[in-house]
Design an enzyme around this catalytic site. Structure first.
Site, short mmCIF file in Angstrom:
data_model
loop_
_atom_site.label_atom_id
_atom_site.label_comp_id
_atom_site.label_asym_id
_atom_site.label_seq_id
_atom_site.Cartn_x
_atom_site.Cartn_y
_atom_site.Cartn_z
N TYR A 53 1.01 -1.22 -0.01
CA TYR A 53 0.29 0.19 0.12
C TYR A 53 0.91 1.33 -0.11
O TYR A 53 0.59 1.81 -1.14
CB TYR A 53 -0.42 -0.02 0.79
CG TYR A 53 -1.52 1.43 1.54
CD1 TYR A 53 -2.21 2.29 0.42
CD2 TYR A 53 -2.00 1.47 2.99
CE1 TYR A 53 -2.95 3.06 0.82
CE2 TYR A 53 -2.71 3.06 3.51
CZ TYR A 53 -2.86 3.40 2.07
OH TYR A 53 -4.08 4.86 2.41
N ASN A 107 8.19 -9.71 -2.11
CA ASN A 107 7.68 -10.95 -2.34
C ASN A 107 5.85 -11.75 -2.48
O ASN A 107 5.75 -12.77 -2.38
CB ASN A 107 7.50 -12.02 -0.97
CG ASN A 107 7.45 -11.41 0.05
OD1 ASN A 107 6.54 -10.87 0.22
ND2 ASN A 107 8.03 -11.81 1.91
N ASP A 153 12.60 -12.48 -1.55
CA ASP A 153 12.33 -12.03 -0.25
C ASP A 153 13.98 -11.43 0.62
O ASP A 153 14.74 -12.04 -0.10
CB ASP A 153 12.29 -13.74 -0.05
CG ASP A 153 11.85 -13.77 1.06
OD1 ASP A 153 10.66 -14.25 1.72
OD2 ASP A 153 12.17 -14.06 2.72
N THR A 175 7.13 3.38 12.70
CA THR A 175 5.64 3.23 13.21
C THR A 175 5.58 4.27 14.81
O THR A 175 6.81 4.71 14.93
CB THR A 175 4.66 2.66 13.56
OG1 THR A 175 3.81 2.37 13.76
CG2 THR A 175 6.14 1.68 13.78
N TYR A 205 5.07 -5.74 17.00
CA TYR A 205 4.98 -5.22 16.01
C TYR A 205 6.48 -4.26 16.11
O TYR A 205 7.17 -4.20 15.61
CB TYR A 205 4.17 -5.28 15.60
CG TYR A 205 3.88 -4.32 14.13
CD1 TYR A 205 4.49 -3.76 12.63
CD2 TYR A 205 3.26 -2.31 14.51
CE1 TYR A 205 4.61 -3.25 12.16
CE2 TYR A 205 3.62 -1.82 14.04
CZ TYR A 205 4.28 -1.70 12.34
OH TYR A 205 3.62 -1.27 11.61
N HIS A 236 -8.14 -2.39 9.14
CA HIS A 236 -8.71 -0.50 9.61
C HIS A 236 -9.44 0.07 8.87
O HIS A 236 -10.55 -0.48 8.52
CB HIS A 236 -6.92 -0.35 8.62
CG HIS A 236 -5.81 -0.19 8.65
ND1 HIS A 236 -5.10 -1.46 7.74
CD2 HIS A 236 -4.66 -0.39 9.24
CE1 HIS A 236 -3.43 -1.61 8.07
NE2 HIS A 236 -3.57 -1.17 9.23
N ILE A 263 -17.55 -0.94 16.35
CA ILE A 263 -16.91 0.38 16.52
C ILE A 263 -16.47 -0.12 18.64
O ILE A 263 -16.12 -0.43 19.27
CB ILE A 263 -17.55 1.30 17.14
CG1 ILE A 263 -18.04 2.69 16.17
CG2 ILE A 263 -16.31 2.76 18.34
CD1 ILE A 263 -19.16 3.92 16.69
N ARG A 308 -6.96 9.32 16.36
CA ARG A 308 -6.07 8.82 15.53
C ARG A 308 -5.25 9.90 14.54
O ARG A 308 -6.64 10.38 14.01
CB ARG A 308 -5.63 7.46 14.98
CG ARG A 308 -6.23 6.48 15.39
CD ARG A 308 -4.93 5.59 16.05
NE ARG A 308 -4.96 4.27 16.98
CZ ARG A 308 -5.50 4.68 17.89
NH1 ARG A 308 -6.16 5.71 18.78
NH2 ARG A 308 -5.66 3.80 18.90
N1 UDP Z 1 -11.45 0.97 14.70
C1 UDP Z 1 -12.78 0.20 15.06
N2 UDP Z 1 -13.20 -0.56 14.77
C2 UDP Z 1 -12.94 -1.16 13.37
C3 UDP Z 1 -11.66 -1.48 13.01
C4 UDP Z 1 -10.74 0.00 13.25
O1 UDP Z 1 -13.55 1.14 16.19
O2 UDP Z 1 -13.47 -2.60 12.74
C5 UDP Z 1 -10.27 1.91 15.69
C6 UDP Z 1 -9.37 1.29 16.13
O3 UDP Z 1 -9.98 1.00 17.40
C7 UDP Z 1 -8.22 2.34 16.14
C8 UDP Z 1 -9.11 3.30 15.20
O4 UDP Z 1 -10.04 2.62 14.43
O5 UDP Z 1 -9.01 3.55 17.59
C9 UDP Z 1 -8.28 2.59 14.05
O6 UDP Z 1 -7.49 1.89 13.35
P1 UDP Z 1 -6.95 1.20 12.67
O7 UDP Z 1 -6.64 -0.61 12.55
O8 UDP Z 1 -7.38 1.22 11.24
O9 UDP Z 1 -5.39 1.70 12.72
P2 UDP Z 1 -3.93 1.47 13.96
O10 UDP Z 1 -4.32 3.08 14.70
O11 UDP Z 1 -4.84 0.31 14.71
O12 UDP Z 1 -2.87 1.36 13.35
#
Ligand code: UDP
Length: 337
Positions: free
Chosen positions: A11, A32, A58, A124, A148, A196, A214, A228
């Protein structure tokens, strides 16, 4: 410049590949294809008339990497190839330590052997763990809370040591939440499984999911949902190009890449409703383990050091670019059945 991009079919990597080609660089992609997509590189080449080579390989293949670096007279390496599912890293840390550290070190050694002096690393916000100060500056202690984040931090440390002892010049770019897609809808986000928030919400708008759950509405934030910092993938790409120009031998740039603005989960869903015109039903779920309430970048240092500004500061605009991609490619890079 001749640049090798590991994970260039993924991505963020593919958006960087496209931006580098547009800026006149010569790019070789090394991927890969476990999570990357051949279709991303094919789309870039077909659309732009580019001839970016995709080498399927790889990171463990060090000798092959050395030959590729030499044959292509590579001057800089951008390293995106990594596993990046937080939950999976908790369930199967070995996979993350093997790939994100052990295999990545063979790439780094290939770089050392070929005297390449510019290395850009996808780091990250997960290296900060649960930060105490928001917005998060680079001075925040790095205390990851999942494997991670640890693997990314360990590699940052390896870069610092290689810079100190071997003169490597590098940039460790700490991404906040990458979002959006090429505004023309040519390339975008396609993860399996998708975890995501933004792509999941857009899958609801496409009718591929019934609703979005949520993950927790009892956080200490104004609306109770997590906040975020969603940075457009093309703004990340632009920062990578600038970083290449600012890397100096034996020095490391450690920079946060975010917009400095936070959006809650509820705000993202609401923005997606506006962009798509779909009601996007939402359900209240429980908290997801390891989610800090708020992650927002202080990216002043990146802005100053790189002379870079994020262009997308309105979340609806960012989501609109993601929507352009998802609408045009409801099955991602897979062919329509
Ligand atoms: N989130 C959510 N429902 C989902 C996926 C994610 O409420 O189905 C929330 C997650 O708890 C976080 C925010 O959305 O607070 C962003 O999550 P994502 O996985 O996109 O990115 P991360 O912050 O984990 O890198």
């Amino acid at each position: 410049m001749n640049i090798l991009i590991t994970g260039g079919a993924g991505y963020i990597g593919s958006h960087c590949v496209r931006a580098l080609l547009e800026a006149g660089h010569t790019v070789v992609v090394y991927d890969n294809l476990i999570y990357g997509h051949r279709g991303a590189i094919e789309s870039i080449n077909q659309h732009g008339g580019y001839t970016c080579e995709l080498i399927v390989g790889d990171l463990h293949e060090k000798e092959r990497l050395v030959s590729i670096l030499q044959e292509n007279k590579i001057e800089a390496v951008m390293h995106f190839a990594a596993y990046a599912f937080v939950g999976e890293s908790v369930e199967n840390p070995a996979k993350y330590y093997q790939n994100n550290i052990v295999a990545a070190l063979s790439l780094l050694d290939a770089v050392k052997e070929t005297n390449i002096n510019k290395f850009v690393f996808s780091s990250t916000t997960a290296t900060y763990g649960e930060p105490t100060t928001i917005p998060i500056a680079e001075t925040e202690p790095q205390q990851p809370i999942n494997p991670y984040g640890f693997t990314k931090l360990v590699f940052e440390q390896a870069l610092a040591d290689y810079a100190h002892s071997y003169g490597l010049g590098y940039a460790a770019l700490r991404y906040f939440n990458a979002a959006g897609a090429s505004p023309d809808g040519l390339i975008g986000e396609d993860h399996t499984p998708e975890t995501h928030l933004i792509p999941l919400v857009l899958q609801v708008a496409l009718g591929q999911r019934e609703n979005i759950t949520i993950f927790g509405q009892d956080y200490p934030t104004p609306d109770g949902t997590c906040i975020r910092d969603y940075i457009h993938v093309n703004d990340l790409a632009a920062a990578h190009i600038k970083a290449l120009q600012h890397i100096r031998p034996a020095k490391g740039l450690k920079l946060n890449l975010g917009t400095g603005r936070g959006n809650s989960v509820l705000e993202i869903i609401e923005a997606a409703r506006k962009v798509t015109g779909h009601p996007i039903p939402a359900l209240e779920g429980t908290r997801r383990e390891g989610d800090p309430p708020e992650l927002v970048a202080n990216s002043q240092l990146a802005q100053k050091t790189l002379d870079w500004q994020p262009r997308y500061t309105n979340i609806e605009e960012t989501i609109a670019t993601a929507w352009a991609w998802h609408k045009n490619h409801p099955r991602g890079y897979r062919q329509p059945s």
